[in-house]
Design a protein around this motif. Sequence first.
Motif, PDB file in Angstrom:
ATOM      1  N   LEU A  26       1.118  -1.161  -0.206  1.00 50.81           N
ATOM      2  CA  LEU A  26      -0.112   0.226   0.064  1.00 50.81           C
ATOM      3  C   LEU A  26       1.035   1.576   0.148  1.00 50.81           C
ATOM      4  CD1 LEU A  26      -3.259  -0.892   2.390  1.00 50.81           C
ATOM      5  CD2 LEU A  26      -2.996  -0.820  -0.115  1.00 50.81           C
ATOM      6  N   GLY A  27       1.690   1.661   0.660  1.00 49.16           N
ATOM      7  CA  GLY A  27       3.078   2.455   0.545  1.00 49.16           C
ATOM      8  C   GLY A  27       3.188   2.842  -1.373  1.00 49.16           C
ATOM      9  N   LEU A  28       3.442   1.871  -1.799  1.00 54.04           N
ATOM     10  CA  LEU A  28       3.665   1.925  -2.924  1.00 54.04           C
ATOM     11  C   LEU A  28       2.786   1.403  -3.983  1.00 54.04           C
ATOM     12  CD1 LEU A  28       6.546  -1.106  -3.638  1.00 54.04           C
ATOM     13  CD2 LEU A  28       6.843   1.723  -3.558  1.00 54.04           C
ATOM     14  N   ALA A  29       1.560   1.696  -4.156  1.00 51.22           N
ATOM     15  CA  ALA A  29       0.136   1.079  -4.428  1.00 51.22           C
ATOM     16  C   ALA A  29      -0.885   1.603  -3.956  1.00 51.22           C
ATOM     17  CB  ALA A  29      -0.098  -0.165  -5.449  1.00 51.22           C
ATOM     18  N   PRO A  30      -1.073   2.566  -3.010  1.00 54.27           N
ATOM     19  CA  PRO A  30      -2.066   3.225  -2.037  1.00 54.27           C
ATOM     20  C   PRO A  30      -3.736   2.535  -2.967  1.00 54.27           C
ATOM     21  CG  PRO A  30      -0.353   4.791  -2.325  1.00 54.27           C
ATOM     22  CD  PRO A  30      -0.171   3.873  -3.694  1.00 54.27           C
ATOM     23  N   SER A  31      -3.907   2.949  -4.120  1.00 55.50           N
ATOM     24  CA  SER A  31      -5.567   2.330  -4.409  1.00 55.50           C
ATOM     25  C   SER A  31      -5.943   0.643  -4.663  1.00 55.50           C
ATOM     26  CB  SER A  31      -5.399   2.999  -5.843  1.00 55.50           C
ATOM     27  OG  SER A  31      -4.790   2.573  -6.909  1.00 55.50           O
ATOM     28  N   ALA A  32      -4.611  -0.265  -4.247  1.00 53.77           N
ATOM     29  CA  ALA A  32      -4.832  -1.449  -4.992  1.00 53.77           C
ATOM     30  C   ALA A  32      -5.795  -2.747  -3.498  1.00 53.77           C
ATOM     31  CB  ALA A  32      -3.278  -2.806  -4.329  1.00 53.77           C
TER      32      ALA A  32
END
Length: 261
Positions: A26-32
């Motif tokens: 989530l730090g890299l892809a918050p909308s995952a």
Amino acid sequence: MSGVISFLTDFGLDDSYVGEMKARILGLAPSARLVDLTHAVPAGDVAAGAFLLSRAWSAFPTGTVHLAVVDPGVGTERAALAVHAEGHWFVGPDNGLLSMAAGQPDHIWRLEPDLVAGEGALSATFHGRDLFAPAAARLCLGDEVAQFANPALSMNGLEPVVEVVEDRVIGEVLWVDHFGNAITAIDEASVRAVGPELQIRVGSLRLHGLHRTFGDVESLTPLAYIGSGGTLELAVRDGDLRERFGVDRGARVEVRAGGNR
């Protein structure tokens, strides 16, 4: 990409490991959108993880990234992979874990740790957090895999064997679920090909014919049926087949022509 990451490990939920991996994603892809398949794979049991992943991946939309970590060889020379098959990505160690789900890959890539995690940022004992999670996040974002991986020619396989011997089909029990139902490697087509009258043998247990569902038999009666995953399953209605008949993973199951004899 679908924006979905499915998530399978043997980490359990008593420790912080699953949470740490999710935080990294989530730090890299918050909308995952993260979907937990299971974190209850028996510790180090690659074959069990491979089966559970193979059962579930196709229910997800095209473009899903499937993150799987059952990795007793963490920190060794075993490769780390990103595999593309049938419109999905599979990320995990090259120990057979991905091979039942991604058995016919379009492309196989070997992850380069320094390009995924950054130089010096890789723990020797937690590649789930430091390597596989960020790789899955980057694929979910639509990053080009060539930015952090190199093409590979093959991956290690782990496929169940089903044998056809004259009028019999022989396969193994791949998994015994929470209810004590035994899930085999024998698919429906192979069962039907034996003929309309069947005898199914596993250990001392003999079953005759297939039923549609559990309610077709009396309570505590064993039965055989085609399960929701499309393979032969064995169960005891309102009971546990493993406890009642000692049927466990790896048991040899034989389907042969013949009725009540």
